[in-house]
Design a protein around this motif. Structure first.
Motif, short mmCIF file in Angstrom:
data_model
loop_
_atom_site.label_atom_id
_atom_site.label_comp_id
_atom_site.label_asym_id
_atom_site.label_seq_id
_atom_site.Cartn_x
_atom_site.Cartn_y
_atom_site.Cartn_z
N ASP A 223 14.04 -20.53 -7.77
CA ASP A 223 13.28 -21.63 -8.33
C ASP A 223 11.77 -21.30 -8.84
O ASP A 223 10.86 -21.41 -9.70
CB ASP A 223 13.07 -23.02 -7.69
N ALA A 224 11.17 -20.73 -7.55
CA ALA A 224 9.69 -20.22 -7.50
C ALA A 224 9.55 -19.18 -8.72
O ALA A 224 8.71 -19.06 -9.35
CB ALA A 224 9.40 -19.76 -6.33
N ALA A 225 10.35 -18.10 -8.91
CA ALA A 225 10.39 -17.18 -9.68
C ALA A 225 10.51 -17.73 -11.33
O ALA A 225 9.71 -17.40 -11.96
CB ALA A 225 11.74 -16.11 -9.90
N ILE B 203 3.43 -6.84 -10.98
CA ILE B 203 4.38 -6.54 -10.34
C ILE B 203 4.86 -8.00 -9.35
O ILE B 203 3.81 -8.66 -9.01
CB ILE B 203 3.98 -5.32 -9.25
N ILE B 204 6.19 -8.23 -9.55
CA ILE B 204 6.40 -9.34 -8.64
C ILE B 204 7.24 -8.69 -7.33
O ILE B 204 8.11 -8.02 -7.35
CB ILE B 204 7.45 -10.06 -9.64
N ALA C 132 18.49 -12.80 -7.28
CA ALA C 132 18.15 -14.00 -7.96
C ALA C 132 16.72 -13.65 -8.88
O ALA C 132 16.53 -14.27 -9.93
CB ALA C 132 17.72 -14.83 -6.73
N LEU C 133 15.89 -12.64 -8.20
CA LEU C 133 14.47 -12.35 -8.78
C LEU C 133 14.78 -11.60 -10.06
O LEU C 133 14.07 -11.89 -10.95
CB LEU C 133 13.56 -11.66 -7.73
N ALA C 134 15.77 -10.48 -10.16
CA ALA C 134 15.95 -9.91 -11.17
C ALA C 134 16.74 -10.80 -12.48
O ALA C 134 15.98 -10.61 -13.49
CB ALA C 134 17.02 -8.88 -11.09
N ALA C 135 17.44 -11.72 -11.99
CA ALA C 135 17.78 -12.57 -13.01
C ALA C 135 16.99 -13.58 -13.41
O ALA C 135 16.82 -13.88 -14.81
CB ALA C 135 19.31 -13.60 -12.43
N VAL D 292 8.79 -6.25 -13.66
CA VAL D 292 9.21 -5.25 -12.61
C VAL D 292 9.10 -6.08 -11.00
O VAL D 292 8.03 -6.68 -11.02
CB VAL D 292 7.73 -4.23 -12.32
N VAL D 293 10.27 -5.85 -10.41
CA VAL D 293 10.31 -6.63 -9.28
C VAL D 293 10.78 -5.68 -8.12
O VAL D 293 11.53 -4.76 -8.29
CB VAL D 293 11.68 -7.83 -9.40
#
Ligand code: NAP
Length: 300
Positions: A78-80, A92-93, A106-109, A115-116
């Motif tokens: 949700d936050a992403a 950069i995350i 989850a972050l990549a999706a 860039v994660v």
């Protein structure tokens, strides 16, 4: 890759500690903070560990070179998604989640065009919230960075240098291996502490007041861990289910071995086992991961 502006989403124990550590160790870096909770944003404002507090996640990350998500593992997606529209193309995350494979997916999706570089500072206390943070939390502690295969080397170096600047030691690791290592070193110990403290408080033969009165016998050392944040730990067990269950299976087998030794009066087995575990405690102290003071340095 110069990091001049950092945005921190989630201003609890870890997020506020990162902000405080930046303030002390990287004074030229500007920190913008955001938290979903009005009360936490107000407290963060009062405590003054960020240069700016943004009410809105998009506004928080505009212009940030590095965005760190410091929310419970179950809230990372949700936050992403909430910050996505505000991110600079070359930002950069990263995150600080206690489990890595699920969070990384989850972050990549949620951020397919960014860039994660996931990370996990292995440092914390049983307290939560913005007032619980402190600037030295990461000093001498490990931060495990878990870049996906093929991740930008410059971005990995930037995240590594950032954590080193906050006083941490950094190790790169595959996310799945991280989850197995942390299942043994952190998640299972928390599960055991939650179990024993719950069990002791529900025994029929021993009253709760007796448990509390005589807790110096060992019980109280489990209560520190069992006081850890319920939401954070609910999410960790749900996210790292497979590794935790695999480790728990092994733990149950070893518990049965000790149970058998006690039933059979096998003192040699018990002594041998406890000698091995005592050596592990000594290694932790030798490697600077805990204080050598007896009884955790409590005053007597
Ligand atoms: P915390 O003190 O509870 O802080 C988390 C903060 O994030 C809370 O203020 C929470 O607000 C806020 N939040 C939740 N969802 C959000 C969202 N979608 N957007 C913005 N803010 C949101 O927790 P913490 O101990 O700092 O843990 C944060 C992360 O660090 C977790 O992923 C945890 O696994 C990891 N970590 C923790 C430790 C530790 O020892 N505590 C150590 C290493 C890593 P509400 O309370 O209103 O939900």
């Amino acid at each position: 890759m110069a990091i001049e502006r950092v945005a921190i989403v989630g201003l609890g124990l870890i997020g506020s500690s990162i902000a405080r550590a930046i303030g002390e160790r990287l004074p030229a870096v500007t920190v913008t903070g955001h938290d979903a909770s009005d009360a936490v944003r107000a407290a963060a404002h009062e405590l003054g560990f960020c240069d700016t507090i943004a009410d809105d996640p998009v506004a928080a990350v505009t212009d940030a070179d590095l965005v760190i998500l410091a929310v419970p593992v179950g809230r990372m997606a949700d936050a992403a998604a909430a910050i996505a529209p505000g991110l600079k193309a070359d930002a950069i995350i990263s995150d600080v989640g206690s489990s890595k494979a699920g969070v990384a997916n989850a972050l990549a999706a949620a951020l397919p065009d960014h860039v994660v570089i996931p990370a996990h500072p292995v440092a914390g206390t049983e307290n939560s919230g913005p007032a619980a943070g402190f600037s030295t939390l990461f000093e001498g502690r490990w931060c495990i960075v878990t870049p996906a295969a093929g991740a930008s080397e410059d971005a990995v170096t930037a995240v590594t240098s950032f954590w080193q600047a906050l006083g941490a030691r950094v190790e790169l690791m595959d996310a799945a291996h991280h989850d197995m290592v942390l299942a043994v070193t952190s998640h299972l110990p928390h599960l055991i502490a939650y179990t024993i403290v719950g069990t002791a408080s529900e025994l029929e033969e021993v009253t709760e007041s007796e448990v509390i009165k005589y807790s110096a016998g060992g019980f109280r050392d489990f209560t520190r861990i069992a006081a850890s944040d319920p939401v954070m730990w609910r999410d960790v067990f749900l996210a790292n289910r497979d590794a935790v269950l695999a480790t728990l299976q092994r733990f149950n087998e070893d518990l049965t071995v000790l149970q058998q030794a006690i039933r059979r009066g096998d003192g040699a087995k018990l002594e041998d086992w406890f000698t091995r575990t005592r050596a592990i405690r000594r290694s932790i102290i030798e490697q600077g991961q805990d204080d050598a003071a007896p009884d955790f340095g409590r005053k007597h």
